[in-house]
Design a protein around this motif. Structure first.
Motif, short mmCIF file in Angstrom:
data_model
loop_
_atom_site.label_atom_id
_atom_site.label_comp_id
_atom_site.label_asym_id
_atom_site.label_seq_id
_atom_site.Cartn_x
_atom_site.Cartn_y
_atom_site.Cartn_z
N LEU A 168 3.19 -0.21 -13.39
CA LEU A 168 3.83 -0.63 -12.06
C LEU A 168 2.85 -2.01 -11.70
O LEU A 168 3.50 -2.85 -11.01
N SER A 169 1.78 -2.07 -11.88
CA SER A 169 0.85 -3.20 -11.81
C SER A 169 1.08 -4.36 -12.86
O SER A 169 0.43 -5.26 -12.60
N SER A 170 1.74 -3.89 -13.92
CA SER A 170 1.79 -4.83 -15.01
C SER A 170 3.04 -5.60 -15.39
O SER A 170 3.28 -6.64 -15.83
N ILE A 171 4.04 -4.70 -14.70
CA ILE A 171 5.35 -5.00 -15.05
C ILE A 171 6.15 -5.70 -13.66
O ILE A 171 6.05 -5.16 -12.78
N ASP A 172 6.61 -6.74 -13.79
CA ASP A 172 7.73 -7.39 -12.95
C ASP A 172 8.97 -6.84 -12.96
O ASP A 172 9.56 -6.76 -13.88
N GLN A 173 9.73 -6.47 -11.84
CA GLN A 173 10.91 -5.83 -11.85
C GLN A 173 11.57 -6.38 -10.65
O GLN A 173 11.13 -6.95 -9.59
N PRO A 174 13.02 -6.30 -10.58
CA PRO A 174 13.76 -6.86 -9.64
C PRO A 174 13.35 -6.46 -8.25
O PRO A 174 12.86 -4.96 -8.07
N LEU A 175 13.29 -7.14 -7.27
CA LEU A 175 12.72 -7.03 -5.83
C LEU A 175 13.81 -6.09 -5.27
O LEU A 175 14.84 -6.44 -5.14
N GLU A 176 13.21 -5.04 -4.44
CA GLU A 176 14.04 -4.15 -3.56
C GLU A 176 13.70 -4.78 -2.08
O GLU A 176 12.62 -5.21 -1.58
N VAL A 177 14.56 -4.32 -1.36
CA VAL A 177 14.63 -4.85 0.09
C VAL A 177 14.63 -3.63 1.05
O VAL A 177 15.22 -2.53 0.68
N ARG A 178 13.63 -3.91 2.16
CA ARG A 178 13.56 -2.70 3.10
C ARG A 178 13.52 -3.27 4.51
O ARG A 178 13.41 -4.52 4.66
N ARG A 179 14.23 -2.60 5.46
CA ARG A 179 13.98 -3.13 6.83
C ARG A 179 13.00 -2.61 7.81
O ARG A 179 12.57 -1.52 7.65
N CYS A 180 12.18 -3.89 8.50
CA CYS A 180 11.12 -3.23 9.19
C CYS A 180 11.64 -2.53 10.44
O CYS A 180 12.34 -3.56 11.25
N LEU A 236 10.51 -7.75 1.31
CA LEU A 236 10.65 -7.53 0.18
C LEU A 236 9.54 -6.50 -0.48
O LEU A 236 8.33 -6.58 0.03
N LEU A 237 10.01 -5.43 -1.56
CA LEU A 237 8.97 -4.61 -1.82
C LEU A 237 8.52 -4.86 -3.31
O LEU A 237 9.07 -5.58 -4.12
N CYS A 238 6.85 -4.89 -3.49
CA CYS A 238 6.66 -5.23 -4.73
C CYS A 238 5.33 -4.31 -4.94
O CYS A 238 4.87 -3.69 -3.89
N ASP A 239 4.61 -4.50 -6.03
CA ASP A 239 3.35 -3.71 -5.98
C ASP A 239 2.13 -4.06 -5.09
O ASP A 239 1.29 -3.39 -5.02
N TYR A 240 2.33 -5.31 -4.71
CA TYR A 240 1.21 -5.98 -4.06
C TYR A 240 1.15 -5.72 -2.58
O TYR A 240 0.41 -6.10 -1.83
N ASN A 241 2.16 -4.92 -2.14
CA ASN A 241 2.36 -4.58 -0.76
C ASN A 241 2.42 -3.02 -0.72
O ASN A 241 2.95 -2.43 0.44
N ARG A 242 2.12 -2.61 -1.96
CA ARG A 242 2.29 -1.04 -1.89
C ARG A 242 0.98 -0.49 -1.76
O ARG A 242 -0.03 -0.73 -2.36
N ASP A 243 1.03 0.78 -1.15
CA ASP A 243 -0.09 1.62 -0.98
C ASP A 243 0.25 3.08 -1.29
O ASP A 243 0.78 3.68 -0.21
N GLY A 244 -0.04 3.62 -2.32
CA GLY A 244 0.68 4.84 -2.61
C GLY A 244 2.20 4.69 -2.84
O GLY A 244 2.62 3.82 -3.51
N ASP A 245 3.04 5.63 -1.82
CA ASP A 245 4.54 5.55 -1.86
C ASP A 245 4.82 4.83 -0.56
O ASP A 245 6.06 4.80 -0.15
N SER A 246 3.89 4.14 -0.02
CA SER A 246 4.12 3.26 1.38
C SER A 246 4.27 1.68 1.11
O SER A 246 3.59 1.38 0.05
#
Length: 267
Positions: A40-52, A60-70
């Motif tokens: 997950l930290s090495s592979i770039d994948q198409p970005l997913e969208v979530r509503r705040c 947008l969701l990516c590994d850089y704003n992820r902490d566990g499953d949040s």
């Protein structure tokens, strides 16, 4: 053994369609759960969208704003699902993050005429780092579909009146179209480029301008490269392999062309 499995997984993912990276990652991590975090930290994948939920804005969701499953929203600085001890940037870097999101929101509107953008910053011992995410997709419902995902990861290292920037940019592109004449067409791929440079810094606001300029220049170069090299080559190949005209029409055109050449030679 783990290193061999990781290298094999990376080699396999490089050979699969970038459009299916998420599904391929899920399949591999199901077979080898120990590789989940590294992949997950090495592979770039198409970005997913979530509503705040707090700001009612998409991010947008990516590994850089992820902490566990949040995932952390750049608008509210809160995690969804909520985390009590989620990692957030320091006060200074958070202010830079807010300013960068405002700046790139204008950039997104001017260059993409829509789409979604998100910027995330985090602290380093000798500076800070961040990622600029941009996504634009084709409106679903027709026979055409596609998406452009750009991921710009940078590090800014503090120096005397200067800052050293290292930018790694990845574009993931997917295009699909279907017509009665040509049938189905599916074109997808990714491209990664990297640059390093030193730029002057007078204040924290200089970082936003410097990163913005670097991302803008890199996106322009990558768009031109995609258009001239990749799409140009694909067009030449398809043009040589397929034709809209029927075989009988093509043979008639060739016969007429030969007859014209012969009549000119007799003169």
């Amino acid at each position: 053994m783990a290193d061999t499995q990781f290298d094999s997984a990376l080699d396999l993912l490089r050979r699969l369609s970038p459009r299916d990276t998420g599904r391929s990652l899920q399949s591999i991590t199901t077979l080898v759960p120990d590789l989940t975090e590294d992949l997950l930290s090495s592979i770039d994948q198409p970005l997913e969208v979530r509503r705040c939920s707090k700001s009612n804005r998409d991010y947008l969701l990516c590994d850089y704003n992820r902490d566990g499953d949040s995932y952390r929203s750049p608008w509210s600085n809160e995690f969804d699902p909520p985390l009590e001890d989620g990692t957030v940037p320091s006060e200074r870097v958070r202010k830079l993050e807010v300013a960068a999101n405002e700046a790139f929101d204008v950039y997104r509107d001017l260059y993409y005429e829509g789409g979604i953008g998100s910027v995330y910053f985090w602290d380093l011992d000798d500076g800070f780092a961040g990622v600029v995410l941009l996504k634009k997709g084709v409106t679903p419902g027709g026979k055409s579909s596609g998406a452009w995902d750009s991921i710009h990861v940078f590090e800014a290292t503090d120096r005397a009146r200067m800052s050293h920037y290292r930018l790694t940019s990845t574009v993931i592109l997917h295009l699909a179209n279907q017509t009665d004449a040509l049938g189905e067409m599916d074109l997808s791929g990714n491209m990664t480029r990297q640059i390093e440079t030193d730029l002057p810094v007078e204040s924290d606001a200089s970082h936003i301008a410097n990163v913005g300029r670097l991302v803008e220049d890199m996106e322009l170069k990558m768009r031109n490269l995609l258009q001239e090299v990749y799409f140009g080559k694909a067009k030449d190949v398809v043009g040589d392999l397929r034709s809209l005209a029927s075989l009988s029409e093509t043979n008639q055109d060739r016969a007429a062309h030969r007859e014209m050449i012969n009549s000119m030679g007799k003169r």
